[in-house]
Design a protein around this motif. Sequence first.
Motif, PDB file in Angstrom:
ATOM      1  N   LEU A   1       1.250   4.021   8.150  1.00 66.50           N
ATOM      2  CA  LEU A   1       1.397   3.216   7.132  1.00 66.50           C
ATOM      3  C   LEU A   1       2.215   2.083   7.360  1.00 66.50           C
ATOM      4  CD1 LEU A   1       2.405   6.138   4.396  1.00 66.50           C
ATOM      5  CD2 LEU A   1       0.043   5.081   5.160  1.00 66.50           C
ATOM      6  N   ARG A   2       3.219   1.992   8.176  1.00 69.17           N
ATOM      7  CA  ARG A   2       4.057   0.810   8.467  1.00 69.17           C
ATOM      8  C   ARG A   2       3.079  -0.054   9.209  1.00 69.17           C
ATOM      9  NH1 ARG A   2       8.598   2.836  11.004  1.00 69.17           N
ATOM     10  NH2 ARG A   2       9.359   3.517   9.123  1.00 69.17           N
TER      11      ARG A   2
ATOM     12  N   GLU B   1       3.000   1.010   3.272  1.00 63.00           N
ATOM     13  CA  GLU B   1       4.189   2.065   3.194  1.00 63.00           C
ATOM     14  C   GLU B   1       4.730   1.812   1.503  1.00 63.00           C
ATOM     15  OE1 GLU B   1       7.493   3.078   5.964  1.00 63.00           O
ATOM     16  OE2 GLU B   1       7.082   0.853   6.141  1.00 63.00           O
ATOM     17  N   TYR B   2       4.421   0.681   0.966  1.00 56.14           N
ATOM     18  CA  TYR B   2       4.592   0.379  -0.511  1.00 56.14           C
ATOM     19  C   TYR B   2       4.197   1.565  -1.274  1.00 56.14           C
ATOM     20  CZ  TYR B   2       0.049  -1.446  -1.592  1.00 56.14           C
ATOM     21  OH  TYR B   2      -1.264  -1.629  -1.759  1.00 56.14           O
TER      22      TYR B   2
ATOM     23  N   GLU C   1       6.333   3.977  -2.425  1.00 57.53           N
ATOM     24  CA  GLU C   1       7.660   4.102  -3.281  1.00 57.53           C
ATOM     25  C   GLU C   1       7.180   3.171  -4.503  1.00 57.53           C
ATOM     26  OE1 GLU C   1       9.177   1.098  -0.347  1.00 57.53           O
ATOM     27  OE2 GLU C   1       9.613   2.633   1.183  1.00 57.53           O
TER      28      GLU C   1
ATOM     29  N   VAL D   1      -4.215   6.271   1.964  1.00 53.76           N
ATOM     30  CA  VAL D   1      -2.935   6.698   2.245  1.00 53.76           C
ATOM     31  C   VAL D   1      -3.041   8.268   1.946  1.00 53.76           C
ATOM     32  CG1 VAL D   1      -0.431   6.888   1.715  1.00 53.76           C
ATOM     33  CG2 VAL D   1      -1.610   4.829   2.354  1.00 53.76           C
TER      34      VAL D   1
ATOM     35  N   ASN E   1       4.735  12.035  -2.312  1.00 50.54           N
ATOM     36  CA  ASN E   1       5.974  11.819  -1.658  1.00 50.54           C
ATOM     37  C   ASN E   1       7.281  12.271  -2.620  1.00 50.54           C
ATOM     38  OD1 ASN E   1       7.448  10.606   0.498  1.00 50.54           O
ATOM     39  ND2 ASN E   1       8.151   8.882  -0.936  1.00 50.54           N
TER      40      ASN E   1
END
Length: 186
Positions: free
Chosen positions: A3-4, A9-10, A13, A42, A67
């Motif tokens: 993801l990074r 990655e966002y 979050e 993802v 998550n």
Amino acid sequence: MVLRFEDKEYVLEKELIEIDETTAIPEEYDAYKKHYDDATKVACIMVATMSPKLQRYYEDYWPFNMNKDLMKKYHKRACQETFEVFKSPMACKMKDGDFVVSHVQRMQHYIERLVKINVNFDEELAIDMVLNLLPNCCGQFILIYHLSNTEQTLAQLHNLLQTTEAGLKGKSISSTTTSALVLAIR
């Protein structure tokens, strides 16, 4: 890491909020579409890496919610594991008569386990832990070590103790060994 690397990655979050496509301006729609596409990819990656039981449970979740739920379920267990791993070296006080080298190796193993579970551990703290858990007969060595103001790594401290102990032909820690350790630091 994936993801990074892919700059996605966002989605862990930031929750995906549905928009009204008929009233959304083009920039809002484009941002929503990108977030939707990234979240879909993802979610597939996350579910693919899970056990079959968890796959069935999370197959309809978005990454943000997945998550959040996983953190709620497993964070407490991770905290308990961190506590147990951190507690282990603290209970590992070296006894008079034990070999210094085996003590330092045991401490290095505990420190490596702490690093693996993402406990921030600098070299100075690791050295202080090892020195603190040496027996009382090593007090003079510890004092000289701190007064010498030499910057050493844990590996260098281990080598210093190993060399000193080997020079004594495998004898265990005693007042004689402590004197030899003090000379080795100087």
